[in-house]
Structure formats: C-alpha cells, structure tokens
Design a protein around this motif. Structure first.
Motif, PDB file in Angstrom:
ATOM      1  N   SER A   1       0.817  -1.222   0.000  1.00 18.35           N
ATOM      2  CA  SER A   1       0.000   0.000   0.000  1.00 18.35           C
ATOM      3  C   SER A   1       0.847   1.267   0.000  1.00 18.35           C
ATOM      4  O   SER A   1       0.416   2.297  -0.527  1.00 18.35           O
ATOM      5  N   ILE A   2       2.044   1.210   0.570  1.00 19.78           N
ATOM      6  CA  ILE A   2       2.856   2.427   0.618  1.00 19.78           C
ATOM      7  C   ILE A   2       3.773   2.577  -0.598  1.00 19.78           C
ATOM      8  O   ILE A   2       4.306   3.661  -0.836  1.00 19.78           O
ATOM      9  N   ILE A   3       3.936   1.501  -1.377  1.00 17.04           N
ATOM     10  CA  ILE A   3       4.730   1.633  -2.608  1.00 17.04           C
ATOM     11  C   ILE A   3       3.823   1.662  -3.843  1.00 17.04           C
ATOM     12  O   ILE A   3       4.312   1.817  -4.964  1.00 17.04           O
ATOM     13  N   GLY A   4       2.517   1.553  -3.642  1.00 20.31           N
ATOM     14  CA  GLY A   4       1.592   1.393  -4.755  1.00 20.31           C
ATOM     15  C   GLY A   4       1.486   2.572  -5.696  1.00 20.31           C
ATOM     16  O   GLY A   4       1.040   2.411  -6.837  1.00 20.31           O
ATOM     17  N   LYS A   5       1.866   3.754  -5.274  1.00 26.35           N
ATOM     18  CA  LYS A   5       1.809   4.930  -6.152  1.00 26.35           C
ATOM     19  C   LYS A   5       3.042   5.069  -7.036  1.00 26.35           C
ATOM     20  O   LYS A   5       3.054   5.885  -7.963  1.00 26.35           O
ATOM     21  N   ASN A   6       4.063   4.284  -6.755  1.00 26.15           N
ATOM     22  CA  ASN A   6       5.292   4.377  -7.542  1.00 26.15           C
ATOM     23  C   ASN A   6       5.039   3.860  -8.959  1.00 26.15           C
ATOM     24  O   ASN A   6       4.527   2.758  -9.154  1.00 26.15           O
ATOM     25  N   GLU A   7       5.413   4.653  -9.964  1.00 24.84           N
ATOM     26  CA  GLU A   7       5.116   4.308 -11.356  1.00 24.84           C
ATOM     27  C   GLU A   7       5.857   3.055 -11.811  1.00 24.84           C
ATOM     28  O   GLU A   7       5.325   2.264 -12.606  1.00 24.84           O
ATOM     29  N   LYS A   8       7.062   2.850 -11.324  1.00 27.34           N
ATOM     30  CA  LYS A   8       7.822   1.647 -11.701  1.00 27.34           C
ATOM     31  C   LYS A   8       7.137   0.391 -11.167  1.00 27.34           C
ATOM     32  O   LYS A   8       7.084  -0.637 -11.844  1.00 27.34           O
ATOM     33  N   VAL A   9       6.635   0.490  -9.961  1.00 31.33           N
ATOM     34  CA  VAL A   9       5.904  -0.638  -9.367  1.00 31.33           C
ATOM     35  C   VAL A   9       4.661  -0.939 -10.188  1.00 31.33           C
ATOM     36  O   VAL A   9       4.358  -2.104 -10.496  1.00 31.33           O
ATOM     37  N   ARG A  10       3.936   0.093 -10.565  1.00 31.33           N
ATOM     38  CA  ARG A  10       2.708  -0.089 -11.354  1.00 31.33           C
ATOM     39  C   ARG A  10       3.008  -0.690 -12.722  1.00 31.33           C
ATOM     40  O   ARG A  10       2.296  -1.588 -13.190  1.00 31.33           O
ATOM     41  N   GLN A  11       4.071  -0.206 -13.372  1.00 31.11           N
ATOM     42  CA  GLN A  11       4.437  -0.740 -14.682  1.00 31.11           C
ATOM     43  C   GLN A  11       4.787  -2.225 -14.586  1.00 31.11           C
ATOM     44  O   GLN A  11       4.420  -3.016 -15.462  1.00 31.11           O
ATOM     45  N   ARG A  12       5.456  -2.581 -13.517  1.00 34.61           N
ATOM     46  CA  ARG A  12       5.851  -3.980 -13.336  1.00 34.61           C
ATOM     47  C   ARG A  12       4.637  -4.890 -13.211  1.00 34.61           C
ATOM     48  O   ARG A  12       4.640  -6.016 -13.718  1.00 34.61           O
ATOM     49  N   VAL A  13       3.607  -4.415 -12.517  1.00 31.22           N
ATOM     50  CA  VAL A  13       2.381  -5.195 -12.367  1.00 31.22           C
ATOM     51  C   VAL A  13       1.778  -5.494 -13.735  1.00 31.22           C
ATOM     52  O   VAL A  13       1.311  -6.619 -13.999  1.00 31.22           O
ATOM     53  N   LEU A  14       1.800  -4.508 -14.629  1.00 33.08           N
ATOM     54  CA  LEU A  14       1.216  -4.676 -15.958  1.00 33.08           C
ATOM     55  C   LEU A  14       2.115  -5.469 -16.901  1.00 33.08           C
ATOM     56  O   LEU A  14       1.631  -6.281 -17.695  1.00 33.08           O
ATOM     57  N   LEU A  15       3.429  -5.256 -16.814  1.00 32.76           N
ATOM     58  CA  LEU A  15       4.361  -5.866 -17.764  1.00 32.76           C
ATOM     59  C   LEU A  15       4.824  -7.257 -17.350  1.00 32.76           C
ATOM     60  O   LEU A  15       5.252  -8.050 -18.209  1.00 32.76           O
ATOM     61  N   GLU A  16       4.756  -7.569 -16.065  1.00 33.26           N
ATOM     62  CA  GLU A  16       5.196  -8.886 -15.581  1.00 33.26           C
ATOM     63  C   GLU A  16       4.102  -9.535 -14.747  1.00 33.26           C
ATOM     64  O   GLU A  16       4.280  -9.809 -13.555  1.00 33.26           O
ATOM     65  N   PRO A  17       2.950  -9.811 -15.356  1.00 38.15           N
ATOM     66  CA  PRO A  17       1.817 -10.328 -14.584  1.00 38.15           C
ATOM     67  C   PRO A  17       2.043 -11.722 -14.001  1.00 38.15           C
ATOM     68  O   PRO A  17       1.439 -12.071 -12.986  1.00 38.15           O
ATOM     69  N   ASP A  18       2.907 -12.530 -14.630  1.00 41.23           N
ATOM     70  CA  ASP A  18       3.153 -13.871 -14.097  1.00 41.23           C
ATOM     71  C   ASP A  18       3.867 -13.825 -12.751  1.00 41.23           C
ATOM     72  O   ASP A  18       3.686 -14.716 -11.913  1.00 41.23           O
TER      73      ASP A  18
END
Length: 387
Positions: free
Chosen positions: A164-181
C-alpha cells in the motif's frame, strides 16, 4: 510435582528474578560498590564489569528471534534485506526438493525472517527512502511473501501494508502490468479472497477475527492505492475479482466499519468514470450491498461518503454512455436502489451529516433522481415534489 518445582531455576532478569530474589548481575554490582567504598578499587571495578557482562548476556537471551533479525536489518540496505529473504527461499526450495516435503524448521526460520524484513522495509520506505530502486525491492519482498506465506495472516498484513505504501510508484505499477506472471494482481486478490474464506470458520476468537478484518482492510487499501487514477490497473483489479472480494467482505464484515469503508473506497476508485467496471458492480448485486453497508455503519461519515459517491456515480446519465455491448440501464439501476431502501438510508445520512456539503449534494441528487416525493430534502436544498 513439588520436587520438580524445587528443581526449576527462577527466570533471570536484570534487577530481580521472577521469584523476587536478587538477580546475579544486581548482586555483583552491589558487591562491587561495597568493594570500591572499602578502597579495593581493582576488585570493585572488575566485579562491576563482570556484572555488566552477565546483564548483557541475560538480556540477549530474552530477545526473540524476530527482534534479533530486526536489529540486524535496521543497519542493512533494502536490497540486502531482500537478499537475506531470497537466500532463505532458495534454502526452502532446496530442502523441499531433497525431502519432497516441507521442512517445518526451515519454514519457521523463514517466517521470522520475512516478517522482520517486511516490517523494517515498511519503516525504511516511510522514513524517506522512496527511490524507484527501493520501491522495486520492496515489491520483490511483498511477492516473495505472497508466494510462501499466503495463509499466514500476520505476514500477509505486513506484505499488504508494504504494498500500500509503494503502490503509487510508477515503476511498481508498470511492473504489475508488464510482468503479470510474477507481479500480477491475481496474487493479492487471491490472498484477500482466501483469507475471507478462512475468516468464516473462526469461532469465539476475537483476536483472530480482528486480524482477519485487518487483512481485508489492508488488502483493499493496497489495491485502491495501486489503481488510483490508473485505469489499466483498475480494470485488472476488476478482472481478477477485486470487486467481488470487496462486496463479499462488506457482506461478511458488515458491522466492521474500517473494512466496509476501505472496501467501498476501492469500489469507488475502480469504478469512477469506467462503465465496464461499473457493470461488474451491478452484476455482482453491488447496489443493494452498498446500501446495506451504509445502513449497517451509520456512525462513520467516510462509509456514508464513499457509499453515496459510488451510487451517485452509477446513476449519472453519463454512465449509460459506453460501448454498444456494455449498455447500462440507468432506470433499472435506480429502481433497484429504491427497492433496496435507498431513500431511508440517504435521508438518515442527510440528517446525521448535514454539515458535509459533498455528501448532502450527492444525497439530494440521488433522492431527486429516484423519485423521492418529499418537498424538503435537507436544510440547504429544496427540490420540488415529483409527479
């Protein structure tokens, strides 16, 4: 039994033992003072140092393993903390392959390491170490915890807190979308969903019930932070069953205002100006559940605010403007809300929170749009009676 008791050694402290007798460090310290006062300085100082050494050793013996790891992790970089966690996972997998079954001792060791590591990483990030590298390392630690301890509520609460405290970081968000496995939202949503199933079997254990509720709260908070103002992630949350999980939690923890509040907040975040996500809420009978949630938690303004905001957004005329295969019947939504007791709930909210201008505005619009026929809706707004 009396013989066994007499053979037991009293637990040692720094000043006194549990049985009230003087602890060895304190006794030696008193003797050292007496020797110094009598002029025997060398013996007095030596005995004082000995008392200090014994006291430190006794104190170290009372430190829990988790605290030892926290002390160690506090002087380490985030990446090094994760390496310790990763080495444990490698050891765990090796032992599992060798024995073809889980090694209980290795698992216990890992539980302590992961729980301590997550706690230190939370504090480290909150204290200002908010670089992209630190956020990505924290994300690795979170998903390691999801992989290995997804049935452990205490560890899952710590992992979701960090997410919850790192969830606004854009790199973290991109990783969720680009590395879903590896970093897909199916894992946190799965943790929340399965934890709710376990919660339904808890009986007469308030501490476990509160822990289960806290896991739900942290889960919805973390998903909401990740998907806030990020439409791609909001749709992923819905696709993975995040809305269903939120509605199920609202239904089960119906009188737990914190769970209800953050579940409603998540639903509002993922549905705002997204017709396809709104359809998911409607299809899973979200409207009556949201109205019931506001009825069950009348003393929380934030619950009322989020609930009213969701319904207001669902019933806007603009909501019907979406893809041809995703048409939303606004009038059917309004009729469903009326049948679920919308008017009574909103009227109570308007009376209770008359100073909350945003809630009053949306509440009055809901009443007017669903055919409420009273002439006075609130002290601040007058709406003509509908035919």
């Amino acid at each position: 039994m009396s013989e066994n008791r007499s053979n037991q050694q009293p637990t040692q402290g720094l000043l006194s033992n549990e049985d009230g007798s003087l602890a060895a460090p304190m006794f030696l310290f008193v003797v050292s003072i007496a020797l110094c006062l009598s002029g025997k300085w060398i013996w007095g100082v030596a005995l004082g140092i000995g008392a200090l050494v014994i006291a430190v050793c006794n104190a170290a013996g009372t430190i829990e393993d988790k605290e030892k790891h926290e002390i160690r992790f506090n002087v380490m970089q985030a990446a090094d903390i994760f390496k310790v966690m990763l080495r444990w996972e490698a050891k765990y997998l090796f032992e599992y392959q060798e024995k073809k079954q889980e090694d209980v001792q290795v698992e216990r060791e890992g539980r302590v390491i992961v729980l301590a590591g997550l706690g230190v990483l939370v504090r480290r990030y909150e204290q200002g170490h908010k670089t992209d590298i630190c956020a990505l390392v924290c994300q690795e630690a979170v998903f390691l915890a999801f992989r290995r301890f997804n049935k452990d509520n205490e560890i899952m609460i710590a992992a979701l807190s960090l997410l919850s405290i790192i969830g606004k970081n854009e790199k973290v968000r991109q990783r969720v979308l680009l590395e879903p496995d590896t970093f897909g939202l199916d894992m946190p949503v799965g943790v929340i969903t399965k934890a709710l199933v376990r919660a339904k079997y808890i009986e007469n254990d308030e501490e476990r019930e509160m822990q289960a509720a806290e896991l739900q709260r942290k889960g919805f908070l973390s998903l909401g932070v990740l998907s806030d103002k990020a439409s791609d992630l909001a749709r992923k949350v819905v696709q993975e069953g995040g809305v269903e999980a939120a509605l199920d939690a609202i239904d089960w923890f119906r009188h737990h205002a914190d769970v209800v509040n953050w579940a409603l907040w998540l639903i509002f975040i993922v549905c705002y100006e997204d017709p396809s996500n709104k359809i998911a809420v409607i299809q899973h009978h979200g409207i009556p559940k949201i109205i019931e949630a506001m009825h069950n938690c009348p003393d929380r303004l934030d619950v009322s605010r989020h609930g009213v905001a969701i319904l207001f957004d669902l019933m806007r005329e603009e909501t019907a403007t979406c893809q041809p295969n995703e048409q939303i019947d606004i009038w059917r939504i309004r009729e469903t809300a009326r049948s679920a007791g919308l008017h009574d709930v909103v009227l109570e909210i308007l009376e209770r929170y008359s100073e909350a201008s945003d809630v009053v505005m949306m509440g009055n619009e809901l009443l007017a749009g669903t055919g409420y026929t009273k002439t006075t809706l609130s002290p601040s707004v007058q709406i003509e009676e509908l035919d």
